[in-house]
Design a protein around this motif. Structure first.
Motif, PDB file in Angstrom:
ATOM      1  N   ASP A  78       1.015  -1.014   0.179  1.00 27.01           N
ATOM      2  CA  ASP A  78       0.253   0.095   0.097  1.00 27.01           C
ATOM      3  C   ASP A  78       0.761   1.565  -0.228  1.00 27.01           C
ATOM      4  O   ASP A  78       1.936   0.750   0.231  1.00 27.01           O
ATOM      5  N   SER A  79       0.554   2.195   0.177  1.00 25.75           N
ATOM      6  CA  SER A  79       0.561   3.213  -0.259  1.00 25.75           C
ATOM      7  C   SER A  79       2.291   3.845   1.343  1.00 25.75           C
ATOM      8  O   SER A  79       2.260   5.202   1.189  1.00 25.75           O
ATOM      9  N   GLN A 122      -7.589   2.923  -3.232  1.00 27.09           N
ATOM     10  CA  GLN A 122      -6.240   3.840  -3.264  1.00 27.09           C
ATOM     11  C   GLN A 122      -4.965   3.738  -4.671  1.00 27.09           C
ATOM     12  O   GLN A 122      -4.981   2.994  -5.422  1.00 27.09           O
TER      13      GLN A 122
END
Length: 373
Positions: free
Chosen positions: A279-280, A328
């Motif tokens: 994920d970011s 996202q």
């Protein structure tokens, strides 16, 4: 002891790499070497740039020969256009108009004028690609270069649904390839011609995105792909090529998902291994803690359509959710199987095992915008 949110010093290139994927320009020597590797036994790709030395003398952009010449870039584009033209030509030769327009895919169009023009639209796309081949070849000759020839191709689809999905993929790669190469073109007229092709390729992609039941324009900006990202993808369709890639790569495209998994379009794994999904929070330095999914173990080679389950099956992963819950950015990262046990041990070893593939000291990654339906 290695903290769970850090990795070994020699792997710290992961953080340095983020945000630089599309900005790195290859040296001329490195680009031409990798281009040849893509098609080592195919005339079209092994000849990329051959015969352009005269055009390059004095034709550089004043950077000491550190970037490809306009002829090199045009041959790179021609290589992709040969592939696309042959792709659609093969399809049309093997499928009748009735077969295409009575398929479930064509019936996605409720309006008959659209359904019963599907075959003609694919013909138009094929004709466009052939026109691009002719125009690029002529321009290369006008600049004193030698156009590359087509190779022999094989495309992995067995149904109309798979054909339109692969068409969506191929066109997306073409669009991003033109966007990545255009800034390196010196000649203003050549740049204008390249951009006119780029816009048509984008129209092709939009059509196949609709047939593939994807949103045609989910983002305001599209990412460009460098030559080093595009060439391993092109290699997959060349008959007779070595199945083991020379360099690692990942192609991860914007997509819609129910949140339980994502698909990485392609992953080149020279020594085999896994594709991890981050994920970011990776961008903030949370290297191990950002891992939210991992693929199965693959042998050396390039894999297409790699399924990566999210929030399950990650050794050492501890999650308080079972699926992605909001839109996202996610980041795909190929990893090695350094201890050869077939299990992704990056988290359980604190980063000591199964580290990321790197190139020029930086981790190989690609990111995508994920929409949760």
């Amino acid at each position: 002891m290695t903290d769970e949110n850090t990795i070994r010093e020699e792997s710290d290139g992961v953080l340095d790499f983020i945000g630089q994927v599309s900005d790195q320009l290859r040296s001329r020597r490195a680009f031409m070497g990798d281009a040849a590797k893509v098609g080592a036994s195919a005339t079209a790709l092994s000849a990329l740039g051959a015969g352009t030395a005269a055009a390059n003398d004095g034709g550089d952009s004043g950077n000491g020969g550190s970037s490809p010449s306009d002829v090199d870039i045009l041959n790179y584009a021609l290589t992709l256009e040969h592939l696309e033209a042959n792709y659609y030509d093969q399809f049309l030769a093997e499928h009748s108009e009735e077969e295409v327009e009575r398929s479930a895919v064509a019936q996605y169009f409720a309006r008959p004028t659209l359904q019963y023009s599907t075959y003609q639209q694919i013909q138009d796309v094929r004709d466009h690609e052939q026109a691009h081949v002719e125009a690029l070849s002529q321009t290369i000759e006008d600049l004193g270069g030698t156009p590359v020839e087509p190779a022999e191709y094989e495309f992995p689809y067995s149904s109309m649904e798979e054909f339109v999905a692969l068409s969506d993929r191929i066109e997306a790669v073409g669009v991003s390839a033109y966007a990545g190469a255009a800034p390196m073109i010196d000649n203003e007229e050549v740049l204008k011609a390249a951009l006119s092709i780029h816009s048509v390729e984008a129209e092709h992609q939009t059509y196949f995105q609709l047939l593939n039941l994807q949103r045609p324009a989910p983002e305001a900006f599209n990412e460009a792909r460098s030559m080093e990202q595009v060439l391993p993808i092109a290699k997959q369709f060349i008959v007779g090529e070595n199945d083991v890639p020379e360099m690692a790569s990942a192609t991860f495209e914007n997509q819609t998902t129910d949140g339980s998994n994502v698909t990485v379009a392609s992953a080149a794994l020279p020594d085999g291994g896994f594709v991890a999904m981050h994920d970011s929070s990776l961008l903030d330095g949370n290297v191990a803690g950002s891992v939210i999914g991992v693929s199965e173990k693959f042998d050396a080679g390039t894999q297409m359509d790699v399924n990566v389950p999210l929030y399950s099956g990650v050794p050492g992963g501890d999650y308080d959710q079972s699926r992605l819950e909001e839109d996202q950015t996610l980041i795909a990262m190929p990893h090695k199987d350094t201890n050869g046990n077939g299990t992704y041990d990056f988290l359980t070893s604190g980063g000591e095992q199964d580290g990321a593939y790197t190139q020029d000291g930086s981790a190989v990654v690609d990111d995508a915008e994920i929409t949760v339906e």
